[in-house]
Every structure is written in structure tokens, then in C-alpha cells.
Write a protein that holds these residues in place. Structure first.
Motif, mmCIF file in Angstrom:
data_model
loop_
_atom_site.group_PDB
_atom_site.id
_atom_site.type_symbol
_atom_site.label_atom_id
_atom_site.label_comp_id
_atom_site.label_asym_id
_atom_site.label_seq_id
_atom_site.Cartn_x
_atom_site.Cartn_y
_atom_site.Cartn_z
ATOM 1 N N THR A 67 52.065 54.311 -9.519
ATOM 2 C CA THR A 67 53.010 53.577 -8.678
ATOM 3 C C THR A 67 53.982 52.785 -9.536
ATOM 4 O OG1 THR A 67 53.164 52.150 -6.738
ATOM 5 C CG2 THR A 67 51.563 51.508 -8.390
ATOM 6 N N SER A 68 55.028 52.326 -8.908
ATOM 7 C CA SER A 68 56.055 51.559 -9.627
ATOM 8 C C SER A 68 55.573 50.137 -9.893
ATOM 9 C CB SER A 68 57.337 51.503 -8.799
ATOM 10 O OG SER A 68 57.138 50.700 -7.650
ATOM 11 N N LYS A 69 56.242 49.494 -10.826
ATOM 12 C CA LYS A 69 55.941 48.096 -11.144
ATOM 13 C C LYS A 69 56.159 47.221 -9.919
ATOM 14 C CE LYS A 69 57.035 44.481 -14.465
ATOM 15 N NZ LYS A 69 57.802 44.122 -15.663
ATOM 16 N N ALA A 70 57.260 47.452 -9.205
ATOM 17 C CA ALA A 70 57.577 46.642 -8.019
ATOM 18 C C ALA A 70 56.519 46.810 -6.933
ATOM 19 C CB ALA A 70 58.957 47.024 -7.475
ATOM 20 N N ASN A 71 56.102 48.047 -6.686
ATOM 21 C CA ASN A 71 55.089 48.291 -5.652
ATOM 22 C C ASN A 71 53.762 47.671 -6.039
ATOM 23 O OD1 ASN A 71 52.795 50.374 -4.551
ATOM 24 N ND2 ASN A 71 54.378 49.900 -3.050
ATOM 25 N N ALA A 72 53.343 47.873 -7.278
ATOM 26 C CA ALA A 72 52.070 47.308 -7.731
ATOM 27 C C ALA A 72 52.095 45.783 -7.638
ATOM 28 C CB ALA A 72 51.773 47.748 -9.158
ATOM 29 N N THR A 73 53.197 45.182 -8.043
ATOM 30 C CA THR A 73 53.322 43.724 -7.986
ATOM 31 C C THR A 73 53.235 43.229 -6.545
ATOM 32 O OG1 THR A 73 54.642 43.692 -10.003
ATOM 33 C CG2 THR A 73 54.824 41.776 -8.554
ATOM 34 N N GLU A 74 53.899 43.914 -5.632
ATOM 35 C CA GLU A 74 53.877 43.521 -4.218
ATOM 36 C C GLU A 74 52.464 43.618 -3.640
ATOM 37 O OE1 GLU A 74 55.642 45.053 0.057
ATOM 38 O OE2 GLU A 74 56.699 45.606 -1.762
ATOM 39 N N VAL A 75 51.784 44.704 -3.916
ATOM 40 C CA VAL A 75 50.428 44.895 -3.384
ATOM 41 C C VAL A 75 49.473 43.866 -3.979
ATOM 42 C CG1 VAL A 75 48.472 46.493 -3.234
ATOM 43 C CG2 VAL A 75 50.797 47.343 -2.868
ATOM 44 N N VAL A 76 49.551 43.657 -5.292
ATOM 45 C CA VAL A 76 48.680 42.683 -5.949
ATOM 46 C C VAL A 76 48.970 41.280 -5.424
ATOM 47 C CG1 VAL A 76 48.167 41.558 -8.168
ATOM 48 C CG2 VAL A 76 48.186 44.065 -8.000
ATOM 49 N N THR A 77 50.224 40.939 -5.205
ATOM 50 C CA THR A 77 50.584 39.621 -4.664
ATOM 51 C C THR A 77 49.967 39.421 -3.278
ATOM 52 O OG1 THR A 77 52.628 39.539 -5.943
ATOM 53 C CG2 THR A 77 52.515 38.130 -3.983
ATOM 54 N N THR A 78 50.040 40.446 -2.443
ATOM 55 C CA THR A 78 49.440 40.364 -1.106
ATOM 56 C C THR A 78 47.929 40.162 -1.209
ATOM 57 O OG1 THR A 78 51.167 41.753 -0.157
ATOM 58 C CG2 THR A 78 49.104 41.601 1.075
ATOM 59 N N LEU A 79 47.280 40.926 -2.069
ATOM 60 C CA LEU A 79 45.829 40.794 -2.240
ATOM 61 C C LEU A 79 45.468 39.426 -2.829
ATOM 62 C CD1 LEU A 79 44.982 44.348 -3.632
ATOM 63 C CD2 LEU A 79 44.397 43.436 -1.361
ATOM 64 N N GLU A 80 46.303 38.937 -3.722
ATOM 65 C CA GLU A 80 46.068 37.622 -4.328
ATOM 66 C C GLU A 80 46.179 36.523 -3.271
ATOM 67 O OE1 GLU A 80 47.325 35.673 -8.566
ATOM 68 O OE2 GLU A 80 48.920 36.621 -7.403
ATOM 69 N N THR A 81 47.176 36.632 -2.404
ATOM 70 C CA THR A 81 47.368 35.664 -1.323
ATOM 71 C C THR A 81 46.158 35.642 -0.391
ATOM 72 O OG1 THR A 81 49.760 35.976 -1.422
ATOM 73 C CG2 THR A 81 48.876 35.040 0.615
ATOM 74 N N ARG A 82 45.557 36.803 -0.184
ATOM 75 C CA ARG A 82 44.383 36.912 0.693
ATOM 76 C C ARG A 82 43.073 36.580 -0.016
ATOM 77 N NH1 ARG A 82 43.507 41.864 3.545
ATOM 78 N NH2 ARG A 82 42.243 40.518 4.842
ATOM 79 N N GLY A 83 43.144 36.256 -1.303
ATOM 80 C CA GLY A 83 41.945 35.864 -2.043
ATOM 81 C C GLY A 83 41.096 37.028 -2.519
ATOM 82 N N MET A 84 41.659 38.239 -2.537
ATOM 83 C CA MET A 84 40.893 39.430 -2.933
ATOM 84 C C MET A 84 40.929 39.684 -4.444
ATOM 85 S SD MET A 84 39.763 40.515 -0.121
ATOM 86 C CE MET A 84 40.062 39.906 1.518
ATOM 87 N N VAL A 85 42.015 39.253 -5.088
ATOM 88 C CA VAL A 85 42.160 39.425 -6.538
ATOM 89 C C VAL A 85 42.751 38.165 -7.138
ATOM 90 C CG1 VAL A 85 42.507 41.945 -6.355
ATOM 91 C CG2 VAL A 85 44.502 40.423 -6.461
#
Length: 145
Positions: A67-85
Motif C-alpha cells: 500500500t501507499s505511504k498515505a494509505n498506511a498512515t491513514e489506516v494506522v492513524t485510525t487504529l491509533e485513535t481507537r487504541g489498537m496500535v
């Protein structure tokens, strides 16, 4: 009127069939994830982290997910906000980041994997073992091309 080359027509038919099959399988597999407020991309991130000891450098995670850097960053940010990573900078290279599963993320994966595995098995139950192997081989061949 331009004549259509049979090889082009067959390739187009193969592409349309592949897209339709992928969409159908993805929809069936997404339902249990959506109930948890998790996208298929988010689930993929959690699964890759889980299968690699719970932590990966973001660059390696992107490569595993293709995946792209932008997509990975967006997904990781969402998971981070939810306390998953958790995301943190690496001590040896402050420009690089690593992503680590949290206890909450690991618990979610542990809870979702059995049901997800059953859904995957069900989604591919229309294929016999030889067809599943052939499909996997064909997909790897297309990916490598």
C-alpha cells in the motif's frame, strides 16, 4: 468498426471476473469487521502486526500490505485513535516510525480471527482444493507480473 482481438476480449473478461469475484468475497468478509468498526485495511494491519511479533517498522508494514505511504498512515492513524496500535519514532532513525499492537488490538484480533477464518473458508468453499491452489498460483503470478 474495429475488430476485437480474441486475446484482448479474453483478458478483459478475465479482469472483469476477477474484479467481480474480489468484490463479492470482500463484501462477505467485511461484515464481521464492520460490526467492530474496523475496515478490511485496518484488519489487515492488525493481522500483519500480529503475525510479525506485534511490531513492525511502518515502511515494512507498507511493503507487506503493498500500500501507499498515505494509505498506511491513514489506516494506522485510525487504529491509533481507537487504541489498537501505538506508533513511535525509532531511536536509531528519528525519521522512521514503528507500529506496535496494543493489548486492546491483540485482544480484538484474537477475538475476530476464528470467525474471520470461518468466513474465509465459507467464501472459498465453492472451490475444490485443486482450484484453490490454482487460484492462489494465478494470483501470485499476476502480482509478480
Amino acid at each position: 468498426m474495429t475488430a476485437i482481438d480474441p486475446a484482448e476480449s479474453l483478458a478483459t473478461d478475465a479482469l472483469e471476473s476477477l474484479i467481480a469475484a474480489e468484490s463479492s468475497v470482500r463484501r462477505r468478509l467485511a461484515s464481521d469487521l464492520e460490526r467492530e468498526g474496523l475496515s478490511s485495511s485496518g484488519f489487515s494491519v492488525l493481522m500483519v502486526l500480529s503475525s510479525h511479533g506485534g511490531e513492525l517498522e511502518l515502511r515494512a508494514l507498507r511493503a507487506k500490505l503493498n500500500t501507499s505511504k498515505a494509505n498506511a498512515t491513514e489506516v494506522v492513524t485510525t487504529l491509533e485513535t481507537r487504541g489498537m496500535v501505538q506508533r513511535f519514532r525509532l531511536a536509531h532513525d528519528r525519521r522512521a516510525a514503528s507500529v506496535r499492537l496494543t493489548t486492546q488490538g491483540r485482544e480484538l484480533i484474537d477475538r475476530l480471527v476464528p470467525e474471520h477464518t470461518r468466513r474465509v473458508t465459507d467464501a472459498f468453499s465453492v472451490l475444490d482444493e485443486a482450484e484453490k491452489r490454482m487460484l492462489a498460483d494465478i494470483c501470485r503470478k499476476l502480482t509478480a507480473a
